[in-house]
Design a protein around this motif. Sequence first.
Motif, mmCIF file in Angstrom:
data_model
loop_
_atom_site.group_PDB
_atom_site.id
_atom_site.type_symbol
_atom_site.label_atom_id
_atom_site.label_comp_id
_atom_site.label_asym_id
_atom_site.label_seq_id
_atom_site.Cartn_x
_atom_site.Cartn_y
_atom_site.Cartn_z
ATOM 1 N N GLU A 70 0.838 -1.200 0.000
ATOM 2 C CA GLU A 70 0.000 0.000 0.000
ATOM 3 C C GLU A 70 0.873 1.251 0.000
ATOM 4 O OE1 GLU A 70 -3.745 1.844 2.476
ATOM 5 O OE2 GLU A 70 -2.287 0.634 3.547
ATOM 6 N N PHE A 71 0.553 2.183 -0.887
ATOM 7 C CA PHE A 71 1.308 3.428 -0.966
ATOM 8 C C PHE A 71 0.986 4.323 0.233
ATOM 9 C CE2 PHE A 71 2.574 4.248 -5.651
ATOM 10 C CZ PHE A 71 3.295 3.085 -5.666
ATOM 11 N N MET A 72 1.969 5.132 0.591
ATOM 12 C CA MET A 72 1.816 6.070 1.682
ATOM 13 C C MET A 72 2.535 7.360 1.295
ATOM 14 S SD MET A 72 2.975 5.591 5.645
ATOM 15 C CE MET A 72 1.912 4.199 5.898
ATOM 16 N N ARG A 73 1.891 8.484 1.537
ATOM 17 C CA ARG A 73 2.514 9.770 1.240
ATOM 18 C C ARG A 73 2.489 10.611 2.496
ATOM 19 N NH1 ARG A 73 4.004 13.080 -3.076
ATOM 20 N NH2 ARG A 73 3.566 15.266 -2.718
ATOM 21 N N PHE A 74 3.668 10.993 2.967
ATOM 22 C CA PHE A 74 3.832 11.788 4.176
ATOM 23 C C PHE A 74 3.105 11.170 5.367
ATOM 24 C CE2 PHE A 74 4.130 15.189 0.836
ATOM 25 C CZ PHE A 74 5.503 15.258 0.883
ATOM 26 N N VAL A 105 -10.607 17.881 1.310
ATOM 27 C CA VAL A 105 -10.061 16.754 2.060
ATOM 28 C C VAL A 105 -8.843 17.273 2.823
ATOM 29 C CG1 VAL A 105 -9.027 14.473 1.879
ATOM 30 C CG2 VAL A 105 -10.872 15.130 0.342
ATOM 31 N N ILE A 106 -8.858 17.074 4.121
ATOM 32 C CA ILE A 106 -7.761 17.539 4.975
ATOM 33 C C ILE A 106 -6.771 16.405 5.141
ATOM 34 C CG2 ILE A 106 -7.161 18.415 7.257
ATOM 35 C CD1 ILE A 106 -10.072 19.485 7.404
ATOM 36 N N LEU A 107 -5.518 16.669 4.842
ATOM 37 C CA LEU A 107 -4.472 15.651 4.951
ATOM 38 C C LEU A 107 -4.039 15.511 6.401
ATOM 39 C CD1 LEU A 107 -2.323 16.568 1.844
ATOM 40 C CD2 LEU A 107 -4.207 14.961 2.001
ATOM 41 N N VAL A 108 -3.632 14.302 6.762
ATOM 42 C CA VAL A 108 -3.154 14.042 8.112
ATOM 43 C C VAL A 108 -1.687 13.638 8.068
ATOM 44 C CG1 VAL A 108 -5.426 13.393 8.977
ATOM 45 C CG2 VAL A 108 -3.932 11.643 8.054
ATOM 46 N N ASP A 109 -1.004 13.787 9.199
ATOM 47 C CA ASP A 109 0.396 13.396 9.264
ATOM 48 C C ASP A 109 0.509 11.938 9.710
ATOM 49 O OD1 ASP A 109 -0.235 13.517 11.926
ATOM 50 O OD2 ASP A 109 1.192 15.104 12.432
ATOM 51 N N LYS A 110 1.746 11.491 9.962
ATOM 52 C CA LYS A 110 1.960 10.084 10.301
ATOM 53 C C LYS A 110 1.344 9.695 11.644
ATOM 54 C CE LYS A 110 6.480 10.966 12.257
ATOM 55 N NZ LYS A 110 7.886 10.703 12.197
ATOM 56 N N ASP A 111 1.062 10.676 12.499
ATOM 57 C CA ASP A 111 0.439 10.400 13.789
ATOM 58 C C ASP A 111 -1.080 10.442 13.715
ATOM 59 O OD1 ASP A 111 2.962 10.194 14.993
ATOM 60 O OD2 ASP A 111 3.054 12.372 15.285
ATOM 61 N N GLY A 112 -1.627 10.774 12.557
ATOM 62 C CA GLY A 112 -3.071 10.841 12.387
ATOM 63 C C GLY A 112 -3.669 12.183 12.734
ATOM 64 N N THR A 115 -3.342 18.226 9.323
ATOM 65 C CA THR A 115 -2.355 19.242 8.975
ATOM 66 C C THR A 115 -3.073 20.428 8.342
ATOM 67 O OG1 THR A 115 -2.000 18.338 6.762
ATOM 68 C CG2 THR A 115 -0.624 17.461 8.530
ATOM 69 N N THR A 116 -2.307 21.420 7.940
ATOM 70 C CA THR A 116 -2.898 22.591 7.288
ATOM 71 C C THR A 116 -3.061 22.375 5.790
ATOM 72 O OG1 THR A 116 -0.709 23.569 7.033
ATOM 73 C CG2 THR A 116 -1.954 24.162 9.011
ATOM 74 N N ASN A 117 -2.560 21.271 5.279
ATOM 75 C CA ASN A 117 -2.662 20.976 3.848
ATOM 76 C C ASN A 117 -4.045 20.440 3.509
ATOM 77 O OD1 ASN A 117 0.036 21.647 3.661
ATOM 78 N ND2 ASN A 117 0.705 19.541 3.939
ATOM 79 N N ARG A 118 -4.581 20.914 2.388
ATOM 80 C CA ARG A 118 -5.898 20.486 1.930
ATOM 81 C C ARG A 118 -5.839 20.161 0.449
ATOM 82 N NH1 ARG A 118 -10.330 22.477 5.195
ATOM 83 N NH2 ARG A 118 -9.477 23.449 7.049
ATOM 84 N N LEU A 119 -6.695 19.254 0.035
ATOM 85 C CA LEU A 119 -6.850 18.888 -1.372
ATOM 86 C C LEU A 119 -8.319 19.004 -1.741
ATOM 87 C CD1 LEU A 119 -4.780 15.596 -1.744
ATOM 88 C CD2 LEU A 119 -4.278 17.762 -2.803
ATOM 89 N N SER A 120 -8.571 19.292 -2.995
ATOM 90 C CA SER A 120 -9.949 19.254 -3.454
ATOM 91 C C SER A 120 -10.401 17.799 -3.533
ATOM 92 C CB SER A 120 -10.081 19.924 -4.818
ATOM 93 O OG SER A 120 -9.450 19.145 -5.802
#
Length: 157
Positions: A70-74, A105-112, A115-120
Amino acid sequence: MKNIYTLALSLGLALILTGCTAGPSTPAVKASDAYALDVTKVCNPKNSSAQAVLDIAKKFNPIAVKHGVEFMRFGMPATVYIDETQKAINWSAEGALTGAKARDVILVDKDGKATTNRLSINDAAERACKFAVTALITDHEASTEWKLAVPGDEYQY
């Protein structure tokens, strides 16, 4: 009486061997179904809806998880991309009735943690689809083409 038992036994055996059992009517998805897919065309939400692209990701990602690729990004695995994108699509569908703006969609870090990063929604669905399909394609290529990299066999150094 012996003929009835023989007839019943042979009829039951014939039903079992011919596959007349209650089971799924659609064939199960295999990893080999992903090998021939063109990721740029299949995972483009402009060609179809974000939900259709996400359905492709939902179809192939469990196979990638089962194979351990399974792929994982950040720190955010493709499963989380799929879940968060589905939540955003559902929220967007409910919000369309009330006139609310579509949610990103709000991105999460490795701890779940968020983050402040968002995607459409479209970008997140595309990323989830590409991660699911590409993981299987890469796994297949690695298992079939590894011999090309062995010195002396194929490549000349």
